[in-house]
Design an enzyme around this catalytic site. Sequence first.
Site, short mmCIF file in Angstrom:
data_model
loop_
_atom_site.label_atom_id
_atom_site.label_comp_id
_atom_site.label_asym_id
_atom_site.label_seq_id
_atom_site.Cartn_x
_atom_site.Cartn_y
_atom_site.Cartn_z
N VAL A 60 -12.53 -36.28 -41.08
CA VAL A 60 -11.52 -37.44 -41.45
C VAL A 60 -11.78 -38.67 -40.73
CG1 VAL A 60 -9.87 -36.94 -39.49
CG2 VAL A 60 -9.23 -37.80 -41.79
N TYR A 61 -12.66 -38.88 -39.66
CA TYR A 61 -12.94 -39.93 -38.85
C TYR A 61 -13.76 -41.02 -39.79
CZ TYR A 61 -11.67 -37.37 -34.52
OH TYR A 61 -11.06 -36.36 -33.40
N SER A 62 -12.91 -42.22 -39.99
CA SER A 62 -13.37 -43.31 -40.85
C SER A 62 -14.05 -42.60 -42.15
CB SER A 62 -14.47 -44.03 -40.11
OG SER A 62 -13.82 -44.51 -39.18
N ASP A 63 -13.16 -41.73 -42.54
CA ASP A 63 -13.48 -41.07 -43.99
C ASP A 63 -14.98 -40.66 -44.24
OD1 ASP A 63 -12.83 -40.65 -46.67
OD2 ASP A 63 -13.43 -42.52 -47.39
N GLY A 64 -15.33 -39.93 -43.29
CA GLY A 64 -16.61 -39.20 -43.06
C GLY A 64 -17.73 -39.90 -42.65
#
Length: 325
Positions: A60-64
């Site tokens: 999930v960090y920065s949408d992958g």
Amino acid sequence: MDYVKLGNTGLEVSRLCLGCMTYGDADRGNHAWTLDESASRPFIQRALELGINFFDTANVYSDGTSEEIVGRALSDFARRDDIVLATKVFNRMHAGPNGMGLSRKAILAEIDHSLRRLGTDYVDLYQIHRWDARTPIEETMEALHDVVKAGKARYIGASSMWAWQFAKAQHVAERHGWTRFVSMQNHYNLLYREEEREMIPLCRDQGVGIIPWSPLARGRLTRAWDEASERQQTDQYGKTLYASPEADRRVVEAVARVAAARGVPKAQVALAWVARQPFVTAPIVGASKPQHLDDAVAALSLALSDDEVKALEHDYVPHAVAGHV
């Protein structure tokens, strides 16, 4: 750099883990303070130079895009067999049904997406980011077991939850002969010590490695109380974690006094306190400025006296549980 076993496993990890939430596309996800790829790569390279072999990110960090940046950098700067790569699953990755959670469908889809973004055939540690109350724990644990048996993960771990939930998950795995969690990534620092009540004693009893997140309390322990960072001003989740301003201020001031007497940065003192706890395997540290990694490594050699520890702990007051959601 010293290396220790992760819990009761044979896996050796550095005494520091580089947390990679700081690295990603700021236009993706909800971390406006992240560093782009060109700015991120020197920190990952420097971590390797300092002997850090343990890297933690999440889908999930920065949408992958954190996984993508970390995967490319580690491929360029290190041999895959020399590093311990961890990522996580749970949070929403796409709209609609099955876009988040710990169902069998979500886990088996997300491990493949993470491996593609990371550019690797396996992760060393695959962690559930939070507890999924909407999915039977039996379904989650069997799916994670299958991920391990398929060779896509070497070990599995968990992150912040109630101790009874963690105990239940471990019991379910043991009862069925499935893979058990080997690590707990929990919220722990001088401003938040509630994990000492239940989760940490449970992990110590069961031989589970503890790799705390936010050991510097989102940077609050490294700055004057009234000084704010860009991240603090835009980090909506971080604003939910610390809600005892007067008591927390006194702890921050104690850190400042010890640091001044020692002639070292406050970050070294706060991290040294976490690292000295005998149950902590490797604090997860972020780095967005050149001195962050050097301070973190120096903290491992900073031996606090009993009097200094008493001073740092004296003003702590009980807090509401924070970090489970």
